[in-house]
Design a protein around this motif. Sequence first.
Motif, PDB file in Angstrom:
ATOM      1  N   UNK A   2       5.204  -4.455 -19.129  1.00  0.00           N
ATOM      2  CA  UNK A   2       6.023  -4.403 -17.924  1.00  0.00           C
ATOM      3  C   UNK A   2       6.365  -2.950 -17.639  1.00  0.00           C
ATOM      4  N   UNK A   3       6.687  -2.658 -16.409  1.00  0.00           N
ATOM      5  CA  UNK A   3       7.182  -1.329 -16.102  1.00  0.00           C
ATOM      6  C   UNK A   3       8.198  -1.413 -14.978  1.00  0.00           C
ATOM      7  N   UNK A   4       8.961  -0.359 -14.843  1.00  0.00           N
ATOM      8  CA  UNK A   4       9.953  -0.284 -13.780  1.00  0.00           C
ATOM      9  C   UNK A   4       9.442   0.682 -12.722  1.00  0.00           C
ATOM     10  N   UNK A   5       9.624   0.307 -11.460  1.00  0.00           N
ATOM     11  CA  UNK A   5       9.234   1.170 -10.359  1.00  0.00           C
ATOM     12  C   UNK A   5      10.375   1.215  -9.357  1.00  0.00           C
ATOM     13  N   UNK A   6      10.410   2.312  -8.615  1.00  0.00           N
ATOM     14  CA  UNK A   6      11.407   2.427  -7.558  1.00  0.00           C
ATOM     15  C   UNK A   6      11.034   1.519  -6.395  1.00  0.00           C
ATOM     16  N   UNK A   7      12.000   0.823  -5.865  1.00  0.00           N
ATOM     17  CA  UNK A   7      11.756  -0.100  -4.766  1.00  0.00           C
ATOM     18  C   UNK A   7      12.953  -0.079  -3.824  1.00  0.00           C
ATOM     19  N   UNK A   8      12.689  -0.062  -2.528  1.00  0.00           N
ATOM     20  CA  UNK A   8      13.760  -0.123  -1.537  1.00  0.00           C
ATOM     21  C   UNK A   8      14.145  -1.574  -1.300  1.00  0.00           C
ATOM     22  N   UNK A   9      15.420  -1.911  -1.495  1.00  0.00           N
ATOM     23  CA  UNK A   9      15.878  -3.280  -1.311  1.00  0.00           C
ATOM     24  C   UNK A   9      17.103  -3.281  -0.404  1.00  0.00           C
ATOM     25  N   UNK A  10      17.452  -4.468   0.054  1.00  0.00           N
ATOM     26  CA  UNK A  10      18.658  -4.623   0.864  1.00  0.00           C
ATOM     27  C   UNK A  10      19.773  -5.127  -0.045  1.00  0.00           C
ATOM     28  N   UNK A  11      20.843  -4.401  -0.108  1.00  0.00           N
ATOM     29  CA  UNK A  11      21.955  -4.762  -0.972  1.00  0.00           C
ATOM     30  C   UNK A  11      22.819  -5.829  -0.301  1.00  0.00           C
ATOM     31  N   UNK A  50       1.624  -3.428  -8.406  1.00  0.00           N
ATOM     32  CA  UNK A  50       1.154  -2.500  -7.377  1.00  0.00           C
ATOM     33  C   UNK A  50       1.828  -1.142  -7.524  1.00  0.00           C
ATOM     34  N   UNK A  51       1.054  -0.093  -7.314  1.00  0.00           N
ATOM     35  CA  UNK A  51       1.610   1.257  -7.302  1.00  0.00           C
ATOM     36  C   UNK A  51       1.944   1.659  -5.868  1.00  0.00           C
ATOM     37  N   UNK A  52       2.136   2.936  -5.638  1.00  0.00           N
ATOM     38  CA  UNK A  52       2.572   3.404  -4.334  1.00  0.00           C
ATOM     39  C   UNK A  52       1.592   2.991  -3.230  1.00  0.00           C
ATOM     40  N   UNK A  53       2.129   2.410  -2.166  1.00  0.00           N
ATOM     41  CA  UNK A  53       1.361   1.941  -1.008  1.00  0.00           C
ATOM     42  C   UNK A  53       0.329   0.869  -1.382  1.00  0.00           C
ATOM     43  N   UNK A  54       0.637   0.119  -2.422  1.00  0.00           N
ATOM     44  CA  UNK A  54      -0.230  -0.992  -2.824  1.00  0.00           C
ATOM     45  C   UNK A  54       0.546  -2.306  -2.754  1.00  0.00           C
ATOM     46  N   UNK A  98       6.050   0.960  -4.110  1.00  0.00           N
ATOM     47  CA  UNK A  98       6.864   1.940  -3.385  1.00  0.00           C
ATOM     48  C   UNK A  98       6.150   2.431  -2.125  1.00  0.00           C
ATOM     49  N   UNK A  99       6.892   2.614  -1.063  1.00  0.00           N
ATOM     50  CA  UNK A  99       6.346   3.166   0.164  1.00  0.00           C
ATOM     51  C   UNK A  99       5.777   2.151   1.127  1.00  0.00           C
ATOM     52  N   UNK A 100       5.641   0.907   0.717  1.00  0.00           N
ATOM     53  CA  UNK A 100       5.112  -0.128   1.609  1.00  0.00           C
ATOM     54  C   UNK A 100       6.196  -0.525   2.607  1.00  0.00           C
ATOM     55  N   UNK A 101       5.864  -0.496   3.889  1.00  0.00           N
ATOM     56  CA  UNK A 101       6.860  -0.787   4.920  1.00  0.00           C
ATOM     57  C   UNK A 101       6.481  -1.959   5.817  1.00  0.00           C
ATOM     58  N   UNK A 102       5.181  -2.292   5.890  1.00  0.00           N
ATOM     59  CA  UNK A 102       4.747  -3.296   6.858  1.00  0.00           C
ATOM     60  C   UNK A 102       4.666  -4.708   6.276  1.00  0.00           C
ATOM     61  N   UNK A 103       4.913  -4.853   4.987  1.00  0.00           N
ATOM     62  CA  UNK A 103       4.772  -6.155   4.335  1.00  0.00           C
ATOM     63  C   UNK A 103       5.966  -6.435   3.447  1.00  0.00           C
ATOM     64  N   UNK A 172      -7.103 -14.893  -8.914  1.00  0.00           N
ATOM     65  CA  UNK A 172      -5.925 -15.592  -8.394  1.00  0.00           C
ATOM     66  C   UNK A 172      -4.885 -14.610  -7.857  1.00  0.00           C
ATOM     67  N   UNK A 173      -4.840 -13.420  -8.447  1.00  0.00           N
ATOM     68  CA  UNK A 173      -4.007 -12.337  -7.938  1.00  0.00           C
ATOM     69  C   UNK A 173      -4.874 -11.089  -7.837  1.00  0.00           C
ATOM     70  N   UNK A 174      -4.667 -10.315  -6.780  1.00  0.00           N
ATOM     71  CA  UNK A 174      -5.396  -9.065  -6.615  1.00  0.00           C
ATOM     72  C   UNK A 174      -4.436  -8.014  -6.091  1.00  0.00           C
ATOM     73  N   UNK A 175      -4.853  -6.760  -6.166  1.00  0.00           N
ATOM     74  CA  UNK A 175      -4.042  -5.650  -5.664  1.00  0.00           C
ATOM     75  C   UNK A 175      -4.876  -4.882  -4.647  1.00  0.00           C
ATOM     76  N   UNK A 176      -4.293  -4.659  -3.469  1.00  0.00           N
ATOM     77  CA  UNK A 176      -5.001  -3.946  -2.413  1.00  0.00           C
ATOM     78  C   UNK A 176      -4.118  -2.831  -1.856  1.00  0.00           C
ATOM     79  N   UNK A 177      -4.757  -1.867  -1.229  1.00  0.00           N
ATOM     80  CA  UNK A 177      -4.045  -0.788  -0.562  1.00  0.00           C
ATOM     81  C   UNK A 177      -3.461  -1.318   0.751  1.00  0.00           C
ATOM     82  N   UNK A 178      -2.318  -0.804   1.139  1.00  0.00           N
ATOM     83  CA  UNK A 178      -1.622  -1.293   2.335  1.00  0.00           C
ATOM     84  C   UNK A 178      -2.515  -1.262   3.572  1.00  0.00           C
ATOM     85  N   UNK A 179      -3.365  -0.258   3.692  1.00  0.00           N
ATOM     86  CA  UNK A 179      -4.227  -0.145   4.868  1.00  0.00           C
ATOM     87  C   UNK A 179      -5.395  -1.118   4.839  1.00  0.00           C
TER      88      UNK A 179
END
Length: 398
Positions: A2-11, A50-54, A98-103, A172-179
């Motif tokens: 497991x790892x921790x990543x920065x994520x923008x959330x609504x408090x 997912x990493x940045x913009x993924x 991190x950085x994903x805004x459209x999804x 069953x699960x995949x990781x893609x770039x935001x674009x």
Amino acid sequence: MANFQKCTIVSPSNETEVQWVLFQVIKCKAAIVWEAGKPFSLEEVEVSPPKEHEIRVKIIATGVCRTDDHATSPSFKEGLFPVILGHEGAGIVESIGPGVTRFKPGDKVIPLYLPQCGQCKFCLSPKTNLCERISKAKTPISDQDLMLDGTSRFMCKGKQIYHFMGTSTFSEYTVVVESSLAKIDPAAPLDKVCLTGCGFSTGYGAAINTAKVEPGSTCAVFGLGGVGLSAIMGCKAAGASRIFGIDINKSKFALAKELGATDCLSPEDFKNPIQEVIAEMTDGGVDFAIECIGNIKVMKAALCCTTVGWGTCVIVGVAVGEEGFVVSPLDLIMGRKINATFFGGWKGVDSVPNLVLDYMAGKFSLDALVSYTLPFDKINEAFDLMRQGKSNRTVLVY
């Protein structure tokens, strides 16, 4: 793991704030091709966060396309193994980097093997649907074997597994770039609209966008699989008055006519080459021809069945392991044109959501293209059906 990543959330106070959020590796089933020419092997894989913009996507349904079969061939020199193939899928966003805004988690989405970054000179131009991310690729199905940071999000038995076309929907699960992701209507049936990820969009767009079929024109579509049948639907939607469907498999003819073909021909029924037969039936040739097989001889026949003066031939099929075919300068001097299409000319992020809405509004049929719907563990059977010509499209569901 497991790892921790920065994520923008609504408090709870409705204010956004950055927090460290726990992202875990997911273990799930996937179909891996370990070596060229080998069948799919069902395995448990580890899918990293997912990493940045993924974006990590739970795939619900995926179509089986001949391009995936090409990628397993020893003739496809650019193929890297072991690999998780699949590029015609539909699913639901599980988590965002991190950085994903459209999804956001829960969104229904279509992974795109042709990205649309929206910022490069190609994405900004109406002249092409290419994106800078793949503009220098050796082939349309290479150079997306790893994520943008040069690493994979898949592991199996301690080995790194390559991605495919930036999508890898045979997991069953995949990781893609935001674009490389299109957000679609939440009511869309994923086991049908997954076909907008490749086959339908490619064939339909070849007629609408690339050939630019005109009302009252004559057309010939070579190959009546899922892509060819979609091209026939495109020709009909554009108002073509006569549409020839050509295939040696006559079992395809009934559906082709149901979807818009006016005439169906098998080259094996004639002594003369099929291009000569079509030219004789159309006073010199059709206005538009679309090749959907990936065979060099058929590509040449498609070009030669068009009329001099203005005939247009569009190549859709990919001929793996072959050099190409000779085009006579005289054909071009006499007004014939040859073109090719990648993903039907659509800019995926912008266009796929609209194609899904058009399907839901009844403007065309995706259901008619689906010959079989099978559980994912029947993937090798699905490819056998395709190779035997018994399936236009088989959809696998998880």
